[in-house]
Design an enzyme around this catalytic site. Structure first.
Site, PDB file in Angstrom:
ATOM      1  N   CYS A   1      23.569   3.974 -51.928  1.00 24.08           N
ATOM      2  CA  CYS A   1      24.101   5.514 -52.122  1.00 24.08           C
ATOM      3  C   CYS A   1      24.470   6.156 -50.859  1.00 24.08           C
ATOM      4  O   CYS A   1      25.432   6.740 -50.806  1.00 24.08           O
ATOM      5  CB  CYS A   1      23.019   6.288 -52.791  1.00 24.08           C
ATOM      6  SG  CYS A   1      22.805   5.610 -54.647  1.00 24.08           S
TER       7      CYS A   1
ATOM      8  N   CYS B   1      18.341   5.244 -52.024  1.00 22.79           N
ATOM      9  CA  CYS B   1      19.120   4.309 -52.400  1.00 22.79           C
ATOM     10  C   CYS B   1      19.868   3.826 -51.458  1.00 22.79           C
ATOM     11  O   CYS B   1      20.792   4.791 -51.217  1.00 22.79           O
ATOM     12  CB  CYS B   1      19.688   4.449 -53.835  1.00 22.79           C
ATOM     13  SG  CYS B   1      21.311   3.728 -54.184  1.00 22.79           S
TER      14      CYS B   1
END
Length: 123
Positions: free
Chosen positions: A46, A43
């Site tokens: 993230c 991600c």
């Protein structure tokens, strides 16, 4: 010695156990996509948010718990029936939340150090 406890968990069941083991404590939880063997999450948001959130951890109130939870691989996360989405009502990763309250920061909000600090310092 830090003034808060950090716990790293992987998956929904480990998250629930970490929470129940710390009943009565104030808990902040950060949810991220799984990391690969090089420590990089699938991600991209993230990857961008983690250093921002980590830099604000010293502002956590004394005696609190910070749970770092990897939610699973991308296919699991994308499944709308996963426990994080069904039970915890998460809509995206990264998510930073104050457990048991409606307070949460989702995705790009986690890039903003001032918002992260506000969550850690306001009652």
């Amino acid at each position: 010695m830090s003034k808060y406890e950090e716990v790293a968990v992987h998956g929904y069941e480990e998250f629930c156990k970490a929470v129940s083991d710390r009943k009565g404590k104030e808990i902040f939880a950060y949810f991220s996509g799984d990391k690969d063997e090089h420590g990089k999450s699938w991600c991209p948001d993230c990857v961008k948010a983690e250093p921002v959130v980590r830099a604000e951890l010293p502002h956590l109130p004394e005696g609190t718990v910070f749970i770092y939870c990897q939610v699973g691989d991308r296919p699991y996360w994308k499944d709308s029936n996963n426990d994080f989405k069904k039970t915890l009502k998460l809509t995206g990763v990264p998510t930073l939340l104050r457990y048991g309250t409606p307070q949460k920061l989702v995705e790009e909000e986690c890039f903003k150090a001032d918002l992260v600090r506000m969550m850690f310092t306001e009652d």
